[in-house]
Design a protein around this motif. Structure first.
Motif, PDB file in Angstrom:
ATOM      1  N   PRO A   7       0.837  -1.208   0.000  1.00  0.00           N
ATOM      2  CA  PRO A   7       0.000   0.000   0.000  1.00  0.00           C
ATOM      3  C   PRO A   7       0.868   1.253   0.000  1.00  0.00           C
ATOM      4  O   PRO A   7       1.981   1.255   0.522  1.00  0.00           O
ATOM      5  CB  PRO A   7      -0.802  -0.126   1.301  1.00  0.00           C
ATOM      6  CG  PRO A   7       0.015  -1.007   2.182  1.00  0.00           C
ATOM      7  CD  PRO A   7       0.791  -1.910   1.270  1.00  0.00           C
ATOM      8  N   LYS A   8       0.317   2.309  -0.585  1.00  0.00           N
ATOM      9  CA  LYS A   8       1.046   3.581  -0.621  1.00  0.00           C
ATOM     10  C   LYS A   8       0.889   4.305   0.705  1.00  0.00           C
ATOM     11  O   LYS A   8      -0.158   4.228   1.340  1.00  0.00           O
ATOM     12  CB  LYS A   8       0.508   4.461  -1.750  1.00  0.00           C
ATOM     13  CG  LYS A   8       0.828   3.914  -3.112  1.00  0.00           C
ATOM     14  CD  LYS A   8       0.402   4.879  -4.193  1.00  0.00           C
ATOM     15  CE  LYS A   8       0.778   4.300  -5.546  1.00  0.00           C
ATOM     16  NZ  LYS A   8       0.516   5.214  -6.624  1.00  0.00           N
ATOM     17  N   ASN A   9       1.943   4.984   1.102  1.00  0.00           N
ATOM     18  CA  ASN A   9       1.883   5.835   2.287  1.00  0.00           C
ATOM     19  C   ASN A   9       1.142   7.116   1.957  1.00  0.00           C
ATOM     20  O   ASN A   9       1.073   7.540   0.801  1.00  0.00           O
ATOM     21  CB  ASN A   9       3.286   6.174   2.785  1.00  0.00           C
ATOM     22  CG  ASN A   9       3.850   5.085   3.651  1.00  0.00           C
ATOM     23  OD1 ASN A   9       3.157   4.597   4.542  1.00  0.00           O
ATOM     24  ND2 ASN A   9       5.086   4.691   3.396  1.00  0.00           N
ATOM     25  N   THR A  10       0.620   7.757   2.991  1.00  0.00           N
ATOM     26  CA  THR A  10      -0.048   9.041   2.800  1.00  0.00           C
ATOM     27  C   THR A  10       0.992  10.109   2.494  1.00  0.00           C
ATOM     28  O   THR A  10       2.181   9.953   2.813  1.00  0.00           O
ATOM     29  CB  THR A  10      -0.828   9.445   4.059  1.00  0.00           C
ATOM     30  OG1 THR A  10       0.089   9.499   5.150  1.00  0.00           O
ATOM     31  CG2 THR A  10      -1.939   8.436   4.365  1.00  0.00           C
ATOM     32  N   ILE A  11       0.558  11.203   1.893  1.00  0.00           N
ATOM     33  CA  ILE A  11       1.453  12.325   1.604  1.00  0.00           C
ATOM     34  C   ILE A  11       1.662  13.115   2.891  1.00  0.00           C
ATOM     35  O   ILE A  11       0.699  13.473   3.568  1.00  0.00           O
ATOM     36  CB  ILE A  11       0.848  13.230   0.514  1.00  0.00           C
ATOM     37  CG1 ILE A  11       0.706  12.449  -0.786  1.00  0.00           C
ATOM     38  CG2 ILE A  11       1.698  14.483   0.314  1.00  0.00           C
ATOM     39  CD1 ILE A  11      -0.065  13.184  -1.868  1.00  0.00           C
ATOM     40  N   THR A  12       2.915  13.360   3.226  1.00  0.00           N
ATOM     41  CA  THR A  12       3.227  14.139   4.423  1.00  0.00           C
ATOM     42  C   THR A  12       2.880  15.594   4.169  1.00  0.00           C
ATOM     43  O   THR A  12       3.300  16.181   3.166  1.00  0.00           O
ATOM     44  CB  THR A  12       4.721  14.020   4.772  1.00  0.00           C
ATOM     45  OG1 THR A  12       5.018  12.638   4.987  1.00  0.00           O
ATOM     46  CG2 THR A  12       5.064  14.828   6.015  1.00  0.00           C
ATOM     47  N   PRO A  13       2.116  16.220   5.069  1.00  0.00           N
ATOM     48  CA  PRO A  13       1.784  17.628   4.878  1.00  0.00           C
ATOM     49  C   PRO A  13       3.007  18.515   5.073  1.00  0.00           C
ATOM     50  O   PRO A  13       4.004  18.107   5.677  1.00  0.00           O
ATOM     51  CB  PRO A  13       0.729  17.912   5.946  1.00  0.00           C
ATOM     52  CG  PRO A  13       0.734  16.758   6.869  1.00  0.00           C
ATOM     53  CD  PRO A  13       1.487  15.644   6.238  1.00  0.00           C
ATOM     54  N   GLU A  14       2.899  19.720   4.576  1.00  0.00           N
ATOM     55  CA  GLU A  14       3.958  20.705   4.759  1.00  0.00           C
ATOM     56  C   GLU A  14       4.104  21.001   6.248  1.00  0.00           C
ATOM     57  O   GLU A  14       3.125  21.196   6.954  1.00  0.00           O
ATOM     58  CB  GLU A  14       3.569  21.981   4.007  1.00  0.00           C
ATOM     59  CG  GLU A  14       4.607  23.045   4.004  1.00  0.00           C
ATOM     60  CD  GLU A  14       4.185  24.215   3.128  1.00  0.00           C
ATOM     61  OE1 GLU A  14       3.825  25.258   3.709  1.00  0.00           O
ATOM     62  OE2 GLU A  14       4.214  24.082   1.898  1.00  0.00           O
ATOM     63  N   MET A  15       5.331  21.027   6.712  1.00  0.00           N
ATOM     64  CA  MET A  15       5.592  21.280   8.125  1.00  0.00           C
ATOM     65  C   MET A  15       5.955  22.751   8.323  1.00  0.00           C
ATOM     66  O   MET A  15       6.768  23.305   7.567  1.00  0.00           O
ATOM     67  CB  MET A  15       6.739  20.392   8.618  1.00  0.00           C
ATOM     68  CG  MET A  15       6.489  18.895   8.415  1.00  0.00           C
ATOM     69  SD  MET A  15       4.993  18.285   9.206  1.00  0.00           S
ATOM     70  CE  MET A  15       5.451  18.361  10.909  1.00  0.00           C
ATOM     71  N   ASN A  16       5.384  23.386   9.330  1.00  0.00           N
ATOM     72  CA  ASN A  16       5.632  24.809   9.571  1.00  0.00           C
ATOM     73  C   ASN A  16       7.107  25.108   9.838  1.00  0.00           C
ATOM     74  O   ASN A  16       7.625  26.136   9.412  1.00  0.00           O
ATOM     75  CB  ASN A  16       4.779  25.310  10.738  1.00  0.00           C
ATOM     76  CG  ASN A  16       3.327  25.413  10.363  1.00  0.00           C
ATOM     77  OD1 ASN A  16       2.986  25.662   9.220  1.00  0.00           O
ATOM     78  ND2 ASN A  16       2.459  25.217  11.332  1.00  0.00           N
ATOM     79  N   TRP A  17       7.804  24.210  10.530  1.00  0.00           N
ATOM     80  CA  TRP A  17       9.207  24.455  10.864  1.00  0.00           C
ATOM     81  C   TRP A  17      10.123  24.441   9.639  1.00  0.00           C
ATOM     82  O   TRP A  17      11.297  24.777   9.734  1.00  0.00           O
ATOM     83  CB  TRP A  17       9.696  23.477  11.933  1.00  0.00           C
ATOM     84  CG  TRP A  17       9.443  22.045  11.626  1.00  0.00           C
ATOM     85  CD1 TRP A  17       8.417  21.279  12.116  1.00  0.00           C
ATOM     86  CD2 TRP A  17      10.201  21.182  10.773  1.00  0.00           C
ATOM     87  NE1 TRP A  17       8.501  19.997  11.601  1.00  0.00           N
ATOM     88  CE2 TRP A  17       9.589  19.915  10.771  1.00  0.00           C
ATOM     89  CE3 TRP A  17      11.336  21.360   9.988  1.00  0.00           C
ATOM     90  CZ2 TRP A  17      10.075  18.838  10.040  1.00  0.00           C
ATOM     91  CZ3 TRP A  17      11.815  20.288   9.258  1.00  0.00           C
ATOM     92  CH2 TRP A  17      11.189  19.053   9.286  1.00  0.00           C
ATOM     93  N   GLU A  18       9.590  24.057   8.476  1.00  0.00           N
ATOM     94  CA  GLU A  18      10.393  24.096   7.250  1.00  0.00           C
ATOM     95  C   GLU A  18      10.630  25.524   6.774  1.00  0.00           C
ATOM     96  O   GLU A  18      11.493  25.762   5.936  1.00  0.00           O
ATOM     97  CB  GLU A  18       9.708  23.284   6.145  1.00  0.00           C
ATOM     98  CG  GLU A  18       9.665  21.809   6.450  1.00  0.00           C
ATOM     99  CD  GLU A  18       8.878  20.998   5.435  1.00  0.00           C
ATOM    100  OE1 GLU A  18       9.303  19.862   5.155  1.00  0.00           O
ATOM    101  OE2 GLU A  18       7.849  21.476   4.931  1.00  0.00           O
TER     102      GLU A  18
END
Length: 156
Positions: A7-18
């Motif tokens: 199964p495919k992993n979910t897309i990681t959301p954009e992280m604010n600390w980036e």
């Protein structure tokens, strides 16, 4: 027996600390001295404070239209006073905290990946919170953009 399809992993959301934020602690010189705001910042909230022109034309039979005719970016930082931190020391220096006019003008640099935004800004509502004796001394500052920023890349 064959294994099931992976199964495919979910897309990681954009992280604010980036996103990294820096304040120019030497606004009166030609070469900026960027102090990282990351050590004191717990929350960063941006608004473009858009200026809207709204009109209703006869041809639209009562339905309105909106145009964005201007904007001013504001960025509100909340965090903690950190003794010895360069950005905290600059914001809470007597010249900045109690100064008016040019004493509150400097530059903000935001970076994310290879994108850089540099904005002339005015520092407003610099508020060391003090409060309860057992609590950390909180700090809030609202950074108001002055005009349009310069947007570029690191070339990386």
């Amino acid at each position: 027996m064959a294994e099931p399809t992976l199964p495919k992993n979910t897309i990681t959301p954009e992280m604010n600390w980036e996103t990294s934020a820096y304040i120019n602690t030497s606004p009166d010189t030609e070469t900026p001295a960027w102090a990282d705001l990351g050590a004191l910042t717990k929350n960063m909230s941006q608004s473009l404070n858009e200026v809207l022109y709204q009109a209703t034309y006869w041809a639209d039979k009562g339905w309105g239209s909106t145009e964005v005719t201007g904007a001013q970016m504001t960025l509100t930082l909340t965090g903690d006073v950190k003794p010895g931190d360069e950005a905290s020391a600059y914001l809470l220096s007597d010249d900045v905290l109690y100064g008016l006019g040019n004493a509150r003008k400097t530059h903000l640099k935001l970076t994310k990946g290879d994108k850089i935004i540099i904005w002339p800004v005015t520092l407003a509502n610099i508020t060391p919170a003090y409060g309860d004796s057992g609590a950390v001394n909180a700090l809030t500052v609202t950074i108001h953009g002055n005009g349009k920023p310069v947007i570029g890349t690191t070339g990386a």
